[in-house]
Design a protein around this motif. Structure first.
Motif, mmCIF file in Angstrom:
data_model
loop_
_atom_site.group_PDB
_atom_site.id
_atom_site.type_symbol
_atom_site.label_atom_id
_atom_site.label_comp_id
_atom_site.label_asym_id
_atom_site.label_seq_id
_atom_site.Cartn_x
_atom_site.Cartn_y
_atom_site.Cartn_z
ATOM 1 N N LEU A 101 0.825 -1.205 0.000
ATOM 2 C CA LEU A 101 0.000 0.000 0.000
ATOM 3 C C LEU A 101 0.862 1.259 0.000
ATOM 4 N N ALA A 102 1.877 1.280 0.859
ATOM 5 C CA ALA A 102 2.746 2.461 0.953
ATOM 6 C C ALA A 102 3.566 2.641 -0.322
ATOM 7 N N THR A 103 4.176 1.556 -0.789
ATOM 8 C CA THR A 103 5.003 1.635 -1.993
ATOM 9 C C THR A 103 4.157 1.992 -3.207
ATOM 10 N N GLY A 104 2.993 1.354 -3.312
ATOM 11 C CA GLY A 104 2.108 1.641 -4.434
ATOM 12 C C GLY A 104 1.656 3.090 -4.467
ATOM 13 N N ALA A 105 1.380 3.655 -3.281
ATOM 14 C CA ALA A 105 0.949 5.055 -3.208
ATOM 15 C C ALA A 105 2.054 5.988 -3.695
ATOM 16 N N LEU A 107 4.620 5.210 -5.683
ATOM 17 C CA LEU A 107 4.860 4.990 -7.107
ATOM 18 C C LEU A 107 3.759 5.602 -7.968
ATOM 19 N N THR A 108 2.522 5.566 -7.481
ATOM 20 C CA THR A 108 1.427 6.221 -8.205
ATOM 21 C C THR A 108 1.673 7.718 -8.319
ATOM 22 N N TYR A 109 2.098 8.319 -7.224
ATOM 23 C CA TYR A 109 2.396 9.757 -7.227
ATOM 24 C C TYR A 109 3.531 10.078 -8.188
ATOM 25 N N VAL A 110 4.577 9.248 -8.171
ATOM 26 C CA VAL A 110 5.730 9.495 -9.043
ATOM 27 C C VAL A 110 5.316 9.432 -10.514
#
Length: 210
Positions: A101-105, A107-110
């Motif tokens: 969840l944290a990594t995906g969030a 990476l989505t922002y990036v």
């Protein structure tokens, strides 16, 4: 994937077909996300075939590839394993799920705020995105994906985790600059293990959990 658009096209088509078979073999709703993993990864390879045909660049195919490879897989894999597991096993999957969840969030922002560029590098494709704190994000990504598979209560899913983990080490050693592309291709091929997993669960009794 290595080699060419044709290699991606052939591999992606074959893996996607296996993914469709896996989905049809799932016996309950909670198994569907994990059963669909080969289908997702097969489509991912087909998208990369388009990236090859475009000669790299920052077009829609490149962005679609990056969305699947980065935030979507970081979220999909741990949550798919959680859905497939019985309740007593789910507690130990909390850390990979939170990492996803944290990594995906992040990476989505990036991806939403930066340009993703694909570069054809001989027989491989490299994706340039300029990740902040890259090593930390890679660690979180592997904890979410490989870690969730290794913590499964099912031997077959752990086998997939071992293959994915070994593939990550191999791809990092051989193609560090093209790590994401080569490892996603390796993981796609390994995901056919899911066909074994779905077939063994059709009778309703699973004898290899711990």
């Amino acid at each position: 994937m290595c080699w060419s658009a044709t290699a991606d096209l052939v591999a992606g088509t074959g893996i996607a077909c296996i993914g469709v078979a896996c989905v049809t073999r799932a016996r309950r709703v909670g198994e569907l996300p994990l059963a669909a993993l080969p289908l997702l990864l097969g489509v991912h390879q087909l998208i990369e075939a388009r990236v090859w045909q475009d000669g790299g660049g920052s077009g829609p195919a490149t962005v679609a590839w990056a969305v699947i490879a980065f935030p979507l897989l970081a979220l999909w894999v741990p949550l798919a394993v959680v859905c497939a597991e019985p309740r007593p096993v789910r507690a130990r999957l909390a850390i990979p799920a939170l990492a996803g969840l944290a990594t995906g969030a992040v990476l989505t922002y990036v991806i939403a705020t930066r340009t993703v560029r694909a570069e054809i590098r001989g027989h491989t494709v490299g994706y340039v995105i300029g990740l902040p704190h890259g090593q930390l994000l890679v660690a979180g990504y592997l904890l979410a994906t490989v870690g969730a598979l290794l913590l499964s209560g099912d031997l077959r899913v752990r086998v997939l985790g071992l293959l994915a983990g070994a593939g990550a080490l191999l791809c990092w050693a051989l193609w560090r600059l093209e790590f994401v592309s080569t490892w996603c291709a390796f993981a796609a091929v390994c995901s056919v293990v899911v066909f074994w997993w779905t077939g063994s669960r059709r009778g309703g009794v699973d004898v290899v959990k711990y």
